[in-house]
Design an enzyme around this catalytic site. Sequence first.
Site, PDB file in Angstrom:
ATOM      1  N   ASP A  66       0.850  -1.197   0.000  1.00 36.89           N
ATOM      2  CA  ASP A  66       0.000   0.000   0.000  1.00 36.89           C
ATOM      3  C   ASP A  66       0.890   1.253   0.000  1.00 36.89           C
ATOM      4  O   ASP A  66       1.799   1.377   0.835  1.00 36.89           O
ATOM      5  CB  ASP A  66      -0.872  -0.048   1.269  1.00 36.89           C
ATOM      6  CG  ASP A  66      -1.997   0.972   1.256  1.00 36.89           C
ATOM      7  OD1 ASP A  66      -2.434   1.366   0.155  1.00 36.89           O
ATOM      8  OD2 ASP A  66      -2.447   1.368   2.356  1.00 36.89           O
ATOM      9  N   GLU A  89      -1.451   5.997  -8.594  1.00 38.65           N
ATOM     10  CA  GLU A  89      -2.434   7.000  -8.126  1.00 38.65           C
ATOM     11  C   GLU A  89      -2.266   8.288  -8.911  1.00 38.65           C
ATOM     12  O   GLU A  89      -1.158   8.760  -9.132  1.00 38.65           O
ATOM     13  CB  GLU A  89      -2.261   7.263  -6.627  1.00 38.65           C
ATOM     14  CG  GLU A  89      -3.276   8.278  -6.085  1.00 38.65           C
ATOM     15  CD  GLU A  89      -3.363   8.296  -4.561  1.00 38.65           C
ATOM     16  OE1 GLU A  89      -3.172   7.233  -3.928  1.00 38.65           O
ATOM     17  OE2 GLU A  89      -3.626   9.383  -4.015  1.00 38.65           O
ATOM     18  N   GLY A  98      -7.960   8.515   6.914  1.00 39.26           N
ATOM     19  CA  GLY A  98      -8.147   8.837   8.331  1.00 39.26           C
ATOM     20  C   GLY A  98      -9.611   8.970   8.726  1.00 39.26           C
ATOM     21  O   GLY A  98     -10.520   8.633   7.958  1.00 39.26           O
ATOM     22  N   HIS A 105      -9.255   4.884  -2.392  1.00 40.74           N
ATOM     23  CA  HIS A 105      -8.580   4.937  -1.086  1.00 40.74           C
ATOM     24  C   HIS A 105      -9.438   5.766  -0.138  1.00 40.74           C
ATOM     25  O   HIS A 105     -10.382   6.433  -0.547  1.00 40.74           O
ATOM     26  CB  HIS A 105      -7.211   5.609  -1.232  1.00 40.74           C
ATOM     27  CG  HIS A 105      -6.180   4.711  -1.827  1.00 40.74           C
ATOM     28  ND1 HIS A 105      -5.072   4.295  -1.123  1.00 40.74           N
ATOM     29  CD2 HIS A 105      -6.094   4.127  -3.050  1.00 40.74           C
ATOM     30  CE1 HIS A 105      -4.344   3.510  -1.897  1.00 40.74           C
ATOM     31  NE2 HIS A 105      -4.935   3.388  -3.073  1.00 40.74           N
ATOM     32  N   ILE A 129      -9.740  -0.067   3.079  1.00 40.18           N
ATOM     33  CA  ILE A 129     -10.297   0.204   4.406  1.00 40.18           C
ATOM     34  C   ILE A 129      -9.263  -0.108   5.483  1.00 40.18           C
ATOM     35  O   ILE A 129      -8.763  -1.235   5.567  1.00 40.18           O
ATOM     36  CB  ILE A 129     -11.576  -0.639   4.633  1.00 40.18           C
ATOM     37  CG1 ILE A 129     -12.658  -0.219   3.628  1.00 40.18           C
ATOM     38  CG2 ILE A 129     -12.089  -0.479   6.070  1.00 40.18           C
ATOM     39  CD1 ILE A 129     -13.863  -1.129   3.590  1.00 40.18           C
TER      40      ILE A 129
HETATM   41  P1  13P Z   1      -9.074   4.836   5.433  1.00 38.08           P
HETATM   42  O1  13P Z   1      -8.185   5.695   6.265  1.00 38.08           O
HETATM   43  O2  13P Z   1     -10.305   5.586   5.018  1.00 38.08           O
HETATM   44  O3  13P Z   1      -9.393   3.543   6.056  1.00 38.08           O
HETATM   45  O4  13P Z   1      -8.278   4.508   4.069  1.00 38.08           O
HETATM   46  C1  13P Z   1      -7.314   3.493   4.018  1.00 38.08           C
HETATM   47  C2  13P Z   1      -6.507   3.533   2.777  1.00 38.08           C
HETATM   48  O5  13P Z   1      -6.796   4.208   1.813  1.00 38.08           O
HETATM   49  C3  13P Z   1      -5.291   2.696   2.739  1.00 38.08           C
HETATM   50  O6  13P Z   1      -4.546   2.891   1.586  1.00 38.08           O
HETATM   51  O1  G3H Z   2      -3.488   4.854   3.680  1.00 35.32           O
HETATM   52  C1  G3H Z   2      -2.845   4.487   4.651  1.00 35.32           C
HETATM   53  C2  G3H Z   2      -3.242   3.351   5.500  1.00 35.32           C
HETATM   54  O2  G3H Z   2      -4.284   3.705   6.370  1.00 35.32           O
HETATM   55  C3  G3H Z   2      -2.044   2.828   6.222  1.00 35.32           C
HETATM   56  O3  G3H Z   2      -1.706   3.659   7.271  1.00 35.32           O
HETATM   57  O4  G3H Z   2       0.661   4.243   6.769  1.00 35.32           O
HETATM   58  O5  G3H Z   2      -0.269   4.428   9.124  1.00 35.32           O
HETATM   59  O6  G3H Z   2       0.153   2.190   8.092  1.00 35.32           O
HETATM   60  P1  G3H Z   2      -0.179   3.633   7.871  1.00 35.32           P
HETATM   61 ZN    ZN Z   3      -4.591   4.882   0.807  1.00 33.98          ZN
END
Ligand code: 13P
Ligand code: G3H
Ligand code: ZN
Length: 309
Positions: free
Chosen positions: A82, A134, A181, A211, A255
């Site tokens: 990710d 993206e 977030g 996302h 999510i």
């Molecule tokens: P949320 O913060 O809405 O759960 O999004 C997660 C996300 O996009 C991870 O790449």
């Molecule tokens: O988009 C980001 C995800 O919520 C992952 O969050 O980078 O704090 O692990 P993180």
């Molecule tokens: Zn994301």
Amino acid sequence: MALVTSQEMFKKAYEGKYAVGAFNVNNMEIIQGIVEAAKQENAPLILQVSAGARKYANPIYLRKLVEAAIEDTGLDICLHLDHGEDFEICKQCVDDGFTSVMIDGSKYPFEENIALTKKVVEYAHSKGVVVEAELGKLAGVEDAIKVKSKDATYTDPDEAVEFVERTGVDSLAIAIGTSHGAYKFKGEPTLDFERLETITRLLPGFPLVLHGASSVPAEFVQLCNKYGGQIPGAAGVPEEMLRRAAQLGVCKINIDTDLRLALTACIRQFFVEHPSEFDPRKYLGPGRTAIKDMVAHKMRNVLGCSNKR
Ligand code: 13P
Ligand code: G3H
Ligand code: ZN
């Protein structure tokens, strides 16, 4: 049962007008909760690992836990990086056995984003790994990066077409108003569905990614706050909007925040109700079940991917 790419999953999701859930993982209980839900719901599954998760858990632990989950459940799972921020982390994950990586060049100018994405696509494809990129910039917080709402930019549909053609990328994350977030909207939640429909029309059959798609359910925020949390003003994407997005070419919905809320609410409640308890299994066990319930709800009632495996 194997680690698989998202290619087949997206093809079926696009045709069936549903979305596959991509859930962020950081430890064993989170992985177990998610895969238990996927097994129960007979749903396709993407587990995704951020740079922060790799740093927290040590990459090999997460990969081995996912391998264990596959062996234990007999599920096919797509293991995805990710928000890879540069070529090196994408290469590392490809070499480590991930079946999908995201190169997030959204902070760069268009041409730089294209050049970086193309480089990752060439390497990943040579190893049979698929790539998400993206275009456009989401607001919100992810790891140490914070994008203010005024710096967020929606995806330009014509640029999306050029981007996909020139990079050869397998899926594209677009910005239509979601953000990372728990604080996504100050007023009424709105997503730019007109923009989404235009992008889908210009890129027929191409899998789009959303996302920042947590719904931040009020009951979980209230539960956190009832047991000593302070999460005022949280607001997420209404679930019916996610259902609509899934019918309009969005094949992958990310999510994370909702899982964090479910786990944290459960653990906060446990400590208030059992102040003298200190066996981690006593609160991580129910936490794992809270994750499972949240993911099963998403699959069945929001993404529409139950029984689509
Ligand atoms: P949320 O913060 O809405 O759960 O999004 C997660 C996300 O996009 C991870 O790449
Ligand atoms: O988009 C980001 C995800 O919520 C992952 O969050 O980078 O704090 O692990 P993180
Ligand atoms: Zn994301």
